[in-house]
Motif scaffolding. Structure first.
Motif, PDB file in Angstrom:
ATOM      1  N   ALA A 166       6.834   2.158   6.115  1.00  0.00           N
ATOM      2  CA  ALA A 166       5.638   1.364   5.829  1.00  0.00           C
ATOM      3  C   ALA A 166       5.790   0.590   4.522  1.00  0.00           C
ATOM      4  O   ALA A 166       5.337  -0.564   4.409  1.00  0.00           O
ATOM      5  N   MET A 167       6.396   1.211   3.528  1.00  0.00           N
ATOM      6  CA  MET A 167       6.628   0.514   2.266  1.00  0.00           C
ATOM      7  C   MET A 167       7.575  -0.666   2.489  1.00  0.00           C
ATOM      8  O   MET A 167       7.373  -1.754   1.929  1.00  0.00           O
ATOM      9  N   ASP A 168       8.595  -0.432   3.308  1.00  0.00           N
ATOM     10  CA  ASP A 168       9.520  -1.525   3.637  1.00  0.00           C
ATOM     11  C   ASP A 168       8.798  -2.645   4.377  1.00  0.00           C
ATOM     12  O   ASP A 168       9.064  -3.829   4.142  1.00  0.00           O
ATOM     13  N   GLN A 173       7.109  -8.103   4.925  1.00  0.00           N
ATOM     14  CA  GLN A 173       6.067  -9.042   5.345  1.00  0.00           C
ATOM     15  C   GLN A 173       5.641  -9.947   4.194  1.00  0.00           C
ATOM     16  O   GLN A 173       5.410 -11.149   4.389  1.00  0.00           O
ATOM     17  N   THR A 174       5.535  -9.380   2.994  1.00  0.00           N
ATOM     18  CA  THR A 174       5.166 -10.187   1.828  1.00  0.00           C
ATOM     19  C   THR A 174       6.214 -11.261   1.569  1.00  0.00           C
ATOM     20  O   THR A 174       5.894 -12.435   1.336  1.00  0.00           O
ATOM     21  N   PHE A 194      -1.172  -8.865   2.375  1.00  0.00           N
ATOM     22  CA  PHE A 194      -2.336  -9.711   2.100  1.00  0.00           C
ATOM     23  C   PHE A 194      -3.481  -9.438   3.083  1.00  0.00           C
ATOM     24  O   PHE A 194      -4.226 -10.335   3.459  1.00  0.00           O
ATOM     25  N   ASN A 195      -3.609  -8.178   3.490  1.00  0.00           N
ATOM     26  CA  ASN A 195      -4.617  -7.821   4.481  1.00  0.00           C
ATOM     27  C   ASN A 195      -5.075  -6.390   4.224  1.00  0.00           C
ATOM     28  O   ASN A 195      -4.468  -5.669   3.428  1.00  0.00           O
ATOM     29  N   VAL A 196      -6.159  -5.969   4.872  1.00  0.00           N
ATOM     30  CA  VAL A 196      -6.568  -4.569   4.870  1.00  0.00           C
ATOM     31  C   VAL A 196      -6.817  -4.153   6.314  1.00  0.00           C
ATOM     32  O   VAL A 196      -7.275  -4.961   7.131  1.00  0.00           O
ATOM     33  N   ILE A 197      -6.522  -2.892   6.624  1.00  0.00           N
ATOM     34  CA  ILE A 197      -6.606  -2.415   8.006  1.00  0.00           C
ATOM     35  C   ILE A 197      -7.513  -1.188   8.061  1.00  0.00           C
ATOM     36  O   ILE A 197      -7.152  -0.127   7.518  1.00  0.00           O
ATOM     37  N   PRO A 198      -8.678  -1.285   8.715  1.00  0.00           N
ATOM     38  CA  PRO A 198      -9.600  -0.143   8.759  1.00  0.00           C
ATOM     39  C   PRO A 198      -9.227   0.843   9.865  1.00  0.00           C
ATOM     40  O   PRO A 198     -10.020   1.141  10.763  1.00  0.00           O
ATOM     41  N   HIS A 199      -8.023   1.358   9.775  1.00  0.00           N
ATOM     42  CA  HIS A 199      -7.487   2.195  10.859  1.00  0.00           C
ATOM     43  C   HIS A 199      -6.337   3.023  10.297  1.00  0.00           C
ATOM     44  O   HIS A 199      -5.268   2.501  10.022  1.00  0.00           O
ATOM     45  N   PRO A 237      -2.742  -3.218   1.027  1.00  0.00           N
ATOM     46  CA  PRO A 237      -1.376  -3.611   0.664  1.00  0.00           C
ATOM     47  C   PRO A 237      -1.001  -3.221  -0.767  1.00  0.00           C
ATOM     48  O   PRO A 237      -0.749  -4.063  -1.632  1.00  0.00           O
ATOM     49  N   VAL A 238      -0.979  -1.926  -0.984  1.00  0.00           N
ATOM     50  CA  VAL A 238      -0.595  -1.330  -2.266  1.00  0.00           C
ATOM     51  C   VAL A 238       0.533  -0.350  -1.961  1.00  0.00           C
ATOM     52  O   VAL A 238       0.467   0.384  -0.972  1.00  0.00           O
ATOM     53  N   PHE A 239       1.566  -0.323  -2.772  1.00  0.00           N
ATOM     54  CA  PHE A 239       2.707   0.548  -2.484  1.00  0.00           C
ATOM     55  C   PHE A 239       2.383   2.020  -2.722  1.00  0.00           C
ATOM     56  O   PHE A 239       2.660   2.870  -1.877  1.00  0.00           O
ATOM     57  N   VAL A 240       1.816   2.348  -3.887  1.00  0.00           N
ATOM     58  CA  VAL A 240       1.521   3.745  -4.228  1.00  0.00           C
ATOM     59  C   VAL A 240       0.171   3.805  -4.920  1.00  0.00           C
ATOM     60  O   VAL A 240      -0.136   2.969  -5.772  1.00  0.00           O
TER      61      VAL A 240
END
Length: 340
Positions: A166-168, A173-174, A194-199, A237-240
């Motif tokens: 997922a980090m990759d 994608q970025t 550049f998005n958020v996913i409510p799932h 879209p945050v790594f940690v």
């Protein structure tokens, strides 16, 4: 004398953090064993400044190991944790497999350390979901002070909670957006850059996701079954670093001033709450730290006794690896584990 400690899943994100934290906190280990799947044979894992050769899980004999910190997923935990437990090893499992088992303690040391006394039923202790762990570190002292009736929480969870792939995916994608390459979606159902996913996790029949259900069920098991809790879990879209906006309704009055004082003195909590530009903590600032940060403490004037807080923590640490190591430390501090 020290303990023989095995880290199962030592080549993954959480496994590497477990090794880092064991070294940083100078855990009393006479030997650290890095264990992973057969495909990791030939790799090494770092423990402080030592390079450990990875050994295969399927041929490893757990006899003589005192503590095994599992960071390898539910399938591995289901198959191997009982084998380690029967060999006399105390397993601290980071997967979801044993969390709701009535014979397995589910523990955040700042919240319910007394639950550890029952670990010997299966020799397995469960680590909670990362989003639940940081939330309960903040809620426990407030619950003790004024009794929580209801919680509404929205999470903003980093991609590291889904693993390396997922980090990759976030990175590629970025990059693809900037160089006009096609967006490839393999880990997530929608573009994460550049998005958020409510799932997060699978959908259940009632419309909630399993991640949201976990926060309810684990809160009831660890803190109080009478707390009403509803959650919306969102991947960002945050790594940690996971963040949470938490609305709390209490049975008794609790001013924001008193709440701030309670949280400043609570174990594991660090209050950074200035009502000015930048006077709060964001995920990027919590990476690599042990604390659960609390900001934006304010009264909710829509209910009789309500507060809003913002909670941020390194999910690979407090949400996983750190909590597991703290469980091991708590076993030692309570005299529940002796060197074999």
């Amino acid at each position: 004398m020290g303990f023989r400690v095995a880290v199962v899943g030592a080549t993954g994100n959480v496994g590497r953090e477990v090794l880092n934290i064991l070294a940083e906190r100078d855990f009393p280990a006479s030997e650290i064993i890095a264990i992973a799947s057969r495909k990791s044979i030939g790799q090494t894992a770092m423990y402080g400044d030592k390079e450990l050769k990875v050994v295969a899980l399927d041929t490893f004999d757990p006899k003589g190991v005192d503590i095994a910190l599992f960071a390898a997923g539910s399938g591995v935990a289901k198959e191997y944790a009982p084998k380690f437990g029967k060999a006399g090893c105390v397993v601290i499992d980071n997967s979801s497999h044993y969390r709701m088992d009535p014979d397995v303690p589910l523990v955040v040391p700042e919240v319910n350390p007394d639950a550890l006394k029952d670990f010997a039923k299966k020799n397995i202790i469960a680590n909670p979901n990362c989003s639940t762990a940081q939330m309960l570190v903040a809620l426990k002292p407030l619950h003790d002070a004024a009794t929580i009736k209801r919680v509404v929480v929205s999470t903003y969870q980093s991609v590291s909670g889904s693993g390396n792939a997922a980090m990759d995916e976030l990175f590629t994608q970025t990059r693809a957006i900037f160089v006009n390459d096609p967006i490839v979606k393999e880990v997530y159902t929608k573009q994460i850059a550049f998005n958020v996913i409510p799932h997060i996790d699978v959908f259940m029949d009632d419309g909630y996701t399993k991640e949201e259900w976990k926060m309810v069920a684990e809160t009831h098991k660890m803190l109080d079954p009478n707390i009403k809790l509803t959650a919306t879990a969102v991947r960002v879209p945050v790594f940690v670093g996971h963040s949470e906006a938490i609305n709390i309704e209490f049975e008794k009055p609790l001013s924001e001033k008193d709440a701030r004082k309670i949280l400043r003195e609570a174990p594991g909590c660090l209050v950074i709450d200035k009502r000015e530009d930048g006077g709060y903590i964001t995920p990027i600032e919590c990476v690599g730290d042990f604390a659960t940060y609390i900001s934006r403490i304010r009264e909710d004037k829509t209910v009789d006794h309500g507060l809003n807080i913002w909670v941020v923590s390194d999910n690979l640490r407090k949400g996983a690896a750190l909590n597991a190591v703290q469980i091991a430390e708590s076993l030692l501090n309570q005299g529940l584990l002796k060197v074999s």
